[in-house]
Design a protein around this motif. Structure first.
Motif, mmCIF file in Angstrom:
data_model
loop_
_atom_site.group_PDB
_atom_site.id
_atom_site.type_symbol
_atom_site.label_atom_id
_atom_site.label_comp_id
_atom_site.label_asym_id
_atom_site.label_seq_id
_atom_site.Cartn_x
_atom_site.Cartn_y
_atom_site.Cartn_z
ATOM 1 N N GLU A 297 2.422 -6.251 -14.075
ATOM 2 C CA GLU A 297 1.285 -6.813 -14.825
ATOM 3 C C GLU A 297 0.144 -5.855 -15.133
ATOM 4 O O GLU A 297 -0.220 -5.253 -14.199
ATOM 5 C CB GLU A 297 0.578 -8.098 -13.960
ATOM 6 N N SER A 298 -0.152 -5.859 -16.356
ATOM 7 C CA SER A 298 -1.006 -4.978 -16.893
ATOM 8 C C SER A 298 -2.578 -5.287 -16.618
ATOM 9 O O SER A 298 -3.201 -4.046 -16.375
ATOM 10 C CB SER A 298 -0.851 -4.799 -18.309
ATOM 11 N N VAL A 299 -2.901 -6.334 -16.359
ATOM 12 C CA VAL A 299 -4.260 -6.695 -15.805
ATOM 13 C C VAL A 299 -4.375 -5.984 -14.349
ATOM 14 O O VAL A 299 -5.411 -5.277 -14.100
ATOM 15 C CB VAL A 299 -4.694 -8.253 -15.916
ATOM 16 N N SER A 300 -3.573 -6.316 -13.483
ATOM 17 C CA SER A 300 -3.828 -5.851 -11.982
ATOM 18 C C SER A 300 -3.804 -4.541 -12.156
ATOM 19 O O SER A 300 -4.124 -3.829 -11.207
ATOM 20 C CB SER A 300 -2.696 -6.712 -11.002
ATOM 21 N N ARG A 301 -2.870 -4.005 -12.834
ATOM 22 C CA ARG A 301 -2.301 -2.595 -13.001
ATOM 23 C C ARG A 301 -3.754 -1.841 -13.465
ATOM 24 O O ARG A 301 -3.910 -0.764 -12.808
ATOM 25 C CB ARG A 301 -1.114 -2.410 -13.943
ATOM 26 N N GLU A 302 -4.358 -2.258 -14.297
ATOM 27 C CA GLU A 302 -5.679 -1.488 -14.802
ATOM 28 C C GLU A 302 -6.698 -1.520 -13.874
ATOM 29 O O GLU A 302 -7.433 -0.749 -13.729
ATOM 30 C CB GLU A 302 -5.988 -2.378 -16.023
ATOM 31 N N ARG A 303 -6.907 -2.957 -13.017
ATOM 32 C CA ARG A 303 -7.772 -2.809 -12.292
ATOM 33 C C ARG A 303 -7.509 -1.994 -10.865
ATOM 34 O O ARG A 303 -8.424 -1.157 -10.370
ATOM 35 C CB ARG A 303 -7.667 -4.422 -11.364
ATOM 36 N N LEU A 304 -6.104 -1.873 -10.684
ATOM 37 C CA LEU A 304 -5.771 -0.629 -9.530
ATOM 38 C C LEU A 304 -6.040 0.652 -9.863
ATOM 39 O O LEU A 304 -6.434 1.350 -9.202
ATOM 40 C CB LEU A 304 -4.245 -1.030 -8.947
ATOM 41 N N GLU B 218 -1.711 6.977 -14.742
ATOM 42 C CA GLU B 218 -2.396 6.645 -15.853
ATOM 43 C C GLU B 218 -1.603 6.745 -17.036
ATOM 44 O O GLU B 218 -1.674 6.085 -18.192
ATOM 45 C CB GLU B 218 -3.542 7.497 -15.998
ATOM 46 N N ARG B 219 -0.480 7.845 -17.101
ATOM 47 C CA ARG B 219 0.096 7.935 -18.492
ATOM 48 C C ARG B 219 1.480 6.938 -18.222
ATOM 49 O O ARG B 219 2.282 7.059 -19.370
ATOM 50 C CB ARG B 219 0.710 9.476 -18.338
ATOM 51 N N GLY B 220 1.598 6.363 -17.239
ATOM 52 C CA GLY B 220 2.915 5.452 -17.113
ATOM 53 C C GLY B 220 4.053 6.260 -16.748
ATOM 54 O O GLY B 220 5.059 5.816 -17.055
ATOM 55 N N ALA B 221 3.955 7.692 -16.204
ATOM 56 C CA ALA B 221 4.995 8.420 -16.028
ATOM 57 C C ALA B 221 5.578 8.263 -14.550
ATOM 58 O O ALA B 221 6.322 9.293 -14.055
ATOM 59 C CB ALA B 221 4.543 9.596 -16.258
ATOM 60 N N ASN B 222 5.188 7.404 -13.851
ATOM 61 C CA ASN B 222 5.528 7.231 -12.375
ATOM 62 C C ASN B 222 7.147 7.087 -12.567
ATOM 63 O O ASN B 222 7.659 6.305 -13.081
ATOM 64 C CB ASN B 222 4.516 6.452 -11.818
ATOM 65 N N THR B 223 7.892 7.929 -11.649
ATOM 66 C CA THR B 223 9.173 7.619 -11.556
ATOM 67 C C THR B 223 9.439 7.375 -10.023
ATOM 68 O O THR B 223 10.700 7.285 -9.713
ATOM 69 C CB THR B 223 9.853 8.798 -11.921
ATOM 70 N N ARG B 224 8.614 7.325 -9.001
ATOM 71 C CA ARG B 224 8.825 7.224 -7.748
ATOM 72 C C ARG B 224 8.645 5.692 -7.365
ATOM 73 O O ARG B 224 7.836 4.919 -7.644
ATOM 74 C CB ARG B 224 7.761 8.083 -6.834
ATOM 75 N N SER B 225 9.540 5.360 -6.222
ATOM 76 C CA SER B 225 9.387 3.887 -5.701
ATOM 77 C C SER B 225 8.387 3.619 -4.801
ATOM 78 O O SER B 225 7.625 4.604 -4.236
ATOM 79 C CB SER B 225 10.534 3.491 -4.791
ATOM 80 N N HIS B 226 7.757 2.478 -4.362
ATOM 81 C CA HIS B 226 6.899 2.205 -3.453
ATOM 82 C C HIS B 226 7.126 2.530 -2.110
ATOM 83 O O HIS B 226 6.271 2.872 -1.394
ATOM 84 C CB HIS B 226 6.585 0.562 -3.625
ATOM 85 N N THR B 227 8.469 2.665 -1.865
ATOM 86 C CA THR B 227 9.015 3.168 -0.514
ATOM 87 C C THR B 227 8.547 4.610 -0.478
ATOM 88 O O THR B 227 8.188 5.045 0.492
ATOM 89 C CB THR B 227 10.459 3.066 -0.458
ATOM 90 N N ILE C 6 -3.227 2.459 -2.611
ATOM 91 C CA ILE C 6 -3.155 1.855 -3.964
ATOM 92 C C ILE C 6 -2.020 2.363 -4.792
ATOM 93 O O ILE C 6 -1.402 1.670 -5.721
ATOM 94 C CB ILE C 6 -4.395 2.513 -4.566
ATOM 95 N N PHE C 7 -1.378 3.628 -4.510
ATOM 96 C CA PHE C 7 -0.363 3.902 -4.958
ATOM 97 C C PHE C 7 0.905 3.180 -4.884
ATOM 98 O O PHE C 7 1.799 2.926 -5.660
ATOM 99 C CB PHE C 7 0.125 5.345 -4.814
ATOM 100 N N VAL C 8 1.140 2.753 -3.533
ATOM 101 C CA VAL C 8 2.044 1.821 -3.428
ATOM 102 C C VAL C 8 1.981 0.502 -4.190
ATOM 103 O O VAL C 8 3.017 0.018 -4.696
ATOM 104 C CB VAL C 8 1.984 1.337 -1.919
ATOM 105 N N ASN C 9 0.761 -0.026 -4.286
ATOM 106 C CA ASN C 9 0.809 -1.240 -5.055
ATOM 107 C C ASN C 9 0.913 -0.989 -6.517
ATOM 108 O O ASN C 9 1.431 -1.816 -7.240
ATOM 109 C CB ASN C 9 -0.772 -1.598 -4.965
ATOM 110 N N LEU C 10 0.438 0.163 -7.055
ATOM 111 C CA LEU C 10 0.630 0.431 -8.587
ATOM 112 C C LEU C 10 2.414 0.663 -8.779
ATOM 113 O O LEU C 10 2.767 0.092 -9.771
ATOM 114 C CB LEU C 10 0.048 1.954 -8.806
#
Length: 142
Positions: free
Chosen positions: A34-41, A108-117, A25-29
């Motif tokens: 898009e905020s709707v999909s992001r909130e669902r994830l 949740e805070r929007g503070a992710n700095t890491r890539s999907h990889t 799920i983190f990969v997808n996040l």
């Protein structure tokens, strides 16, 4: 003892299923804008994390009970080397679970700095831990 072992295995499998899926799920996040999909994830991740952590408690407690039944009853508590290695991996798995919680809070805070990889590689860690634990328990190499 076999009933305790059976329920221990059940809860470990359940806990690790969460450890396998939550980082996915983190990969997808990390990919999602898009905020709707992001909130669902995020909702899925929160529910899975809570459920996974609830399952980890009986897994650890039943494992401790098995440890006591196997090695603690004599009072010496002398364990073979493979068990020390397994317990180290269990402690790492508990730490990994808590690290997932910290990562979830960053998303949740929007503070992710890491890539999907990065999350794709992070997703492989519990697979390797479980593989090592199974080999240690079944093969008892030392």
């Amino acid at each position: 003892m076999l009933w305790v072992k059976a329920f221990h295995i059940l809860f470990v499998v359940s806990w690790f299923s969460g450890l396998f899926y939550l980082p996915r799920i983190f990969v997808n996040l990390a990919l999602e804008k898009e905020s709707v999909s992001r909130e669902r994830l995020l909702l899925m991740a929160r529910k899975l994390y809570r459920f996974m952590m609830m399952l980890s408690v009986p897994a650890v407690l039943l494992g401790a009970w098995l440890l006591w039944l196997q090695y603690g009853g004599s009072g010496s508590f002398k364990m073979p080397g493979w068990m020390h290695a397994k317990l180290t991996l269990v402690i790492l798995a508990i730490g990994y679970s808590h690290a997932c919680g910290a990562i979830l809070k960053k998303f949740e805070r929007g503070a992710n700095t890491r890539s999907h990889t990065w999350y794709r590689w992070f997703n492989e860690v519990p697979v390797l831990m479980l593989l090592a634990i199974i080999i240690l328990v079944v093969v008892k190499p030392f």
